[in-house]
Design a protein around this motif. Sequence first.
Motif, short mmCIF file in Angstrom:
data_model
loop_
_atom_site.label_atom_id
_atom_site.label_comp_id
_atom_site.label_asym_id
_atom_site.label_seq_id
_atom_site.Cartn_x
_atom_site.Cartn_y
_atom_site.Cartn_z
N GLY A 24 0.80 -1.22 0.00
CA GLY A 24 0.00 0.00 0.00
C GLY A 24 0.83 1.27 0.00
O GLY A 24 0.30 2.34 0.25
N TYR A 25 2.12 1.17 -0.29
CA TYR A 25 3.00 2.34 -0.25
C TYR A 25 2.64 3.29 -1.39
O TYR A 25 2.46 2.88 -2.52
CB TYR A 25 4.45 1.89 -0.38
CG TYR A 25 5.43 3.04 -0.46
CD1 TYR A 25 5.77 3.75 0.68
CD2 TYR A 25 5.98 3.44 -1.67
CE1 TYR A 25 6.65 4.80 0.62
CE2 TYR A 25 6.86 4.50 -1.74
CZ TYR A 25 7.19 5.18 -0.59
OH TYR A 25 8.06 6.23 -0.66
N ARG A 26 2.53 4.59 -1.05
CA ARG A 26 2.31 5.63 -2.04
C ARG A 26 3.36 6.71 -1.81
O ARG A 26 3.55 7.14 -0.68
CB ARG A 26 0.91 6.24 -1.90
CG ARG A 26 -0.19 5.23 -2.22
CD ARG A 26 -1.53 5.80 -1.90
NE ARG A 26 -1.52 6.11 -0.46
CZ ARG A 26 -2.53 6.62 0.20
NH1 ARG A 26 -3.64 6.90 -0.40
NH2 ARG A 26 -2.45 6.87 1.49
N VAL A 27 4.00 7.14 -2.86
CA VAL A 27 5.07 8.12 -2.75
C VAL A 27 4.50 9.44 -2.22
O VAL A 27 3.54 9.97 -2.77
CB VAL A 27 5.76 8.34 -4.11
CG1 VAL A 27 6.82 9.41 -4.01
CG2 VAL A 27 6.35 7.04 -4.61
N GLY A 28 5.09 9.98 -1.18
CA GLY A 28 4.71 11.29 -0.64
C GLY A 28 3.42 11.30 0.15
O GLY A 28 2.94 12.36 0.53
N ALA A 29 2.81 10.16 0.41
CA ALA A 29 1.54 10.13 1.13
C ALA A 29 1.76 9.54 2.52
O ALA A 29 2.73 8.83 2.77
CB ALA A 29 0.53 9.28 0.36
N TRP A 30 0.84 9.84 3.40
CA TRP A 30 0.88 9.23 4.73
C TRP A 30 0.57 7.75 4.57
O TRP A 30 -0.25 7.35 3.75
CB TRP A 30 -0.16 9.88 5.64
CG TRP A 30 0.23 11.25 6.08
CD1 TRP A 30 -0.05 12.41 5.45
CD2 TRP A 30 0.99 11.58 7.23
NE1 TRP A 30 0.49 13.46 6.14
CE2 TRP A 30 1.14 12.99 7.24
CE3 TRP A 30 1.56 10.86 8.25
CZ2 TRP A 30 1.83 13.65 8.22
CZ3 TRP A 30 2.25 11.52 9.24
CH2 TRP A 30 2.38 12.91 9.21
N PRO A 31 1.20 6.88 5.36
CA PRO A 31 0.90 5.45 5.27
C PRO A 31 -0.56 5.18 5.61
O PRO A 31 -1.22 5.97 6.30
CB PRO A 31 1.81 4.83 6.32
CG PRO A 31 2.85 5.85 6.61
CD PRO A 31 2.26 7.18 6.31
N ASP A 32 -1.08 4.09 5.11
CA ASP A 32 -2.47 3.73 5.40
C ASP A 32 -2.67 3.61 6.91
O ASP A 32 -1.84 3.04 7.62
CB ASP A 32 -2.82 2.39 4.74
CG ASP A 32 -2.87 2.52 3.22
OD1 ASP A 32 -3.05 3.65 2.73
OD2 ASP A 32 -2.73 1.48 2.54
N GLY A 33 -3.76 4.15 7.39
CA GLY A 33 -4.07 4.10 8.81
C GLY A 33 -3.40 5.20 9.62
O GLY A 33 -3.57 5.25 10.82
N ALA A 34 -2.64 6.08 8.98
CA ALA A 34 -1.97 7.17 9.70
C ALA A 34 -2.53 8.50 9.19
O ALA A 34 -3.15 8.57 8.14
CB ALA A 34 -0.47 7.12 9.47
#
Length: 104
Positions: free
Chosen positions: A48-58
């Motif tokens: 679920g890694y997305r560049v520049g985004a907060w991790p899932d659930g955070a």
Amino acid sequence: MDLDPEDTAAMRRENGGKDFRLFLRQQIANGQARKTQAPAVNPPKPPGYRVGAWPDGARPPDPPLSRHTDADWQHALGQFRLGAGHDNDPCHCGSCPTTTKGLR
């Protein structure tokens, strides 16, 4: 590896110096093998890694809490718009002197 002069002389005498040449070639090969290192491998990205985004659930942190209520801010804004704190009208913010005449 520690080599004594006697060891070197013995290697040169055996097999007509062939053992000594093989030994030196092996030393060169060992040194070059130490120079070449495998390229560093980056660890895999988490699911679920997305560049520049907060991790899932955070989520980003909450803004700092203000010790003033909305009514306090509205009152201060009204006082500022009316020009309170000038001339002989004292400012009630707590930071200004009781009379501000001549200071602003």
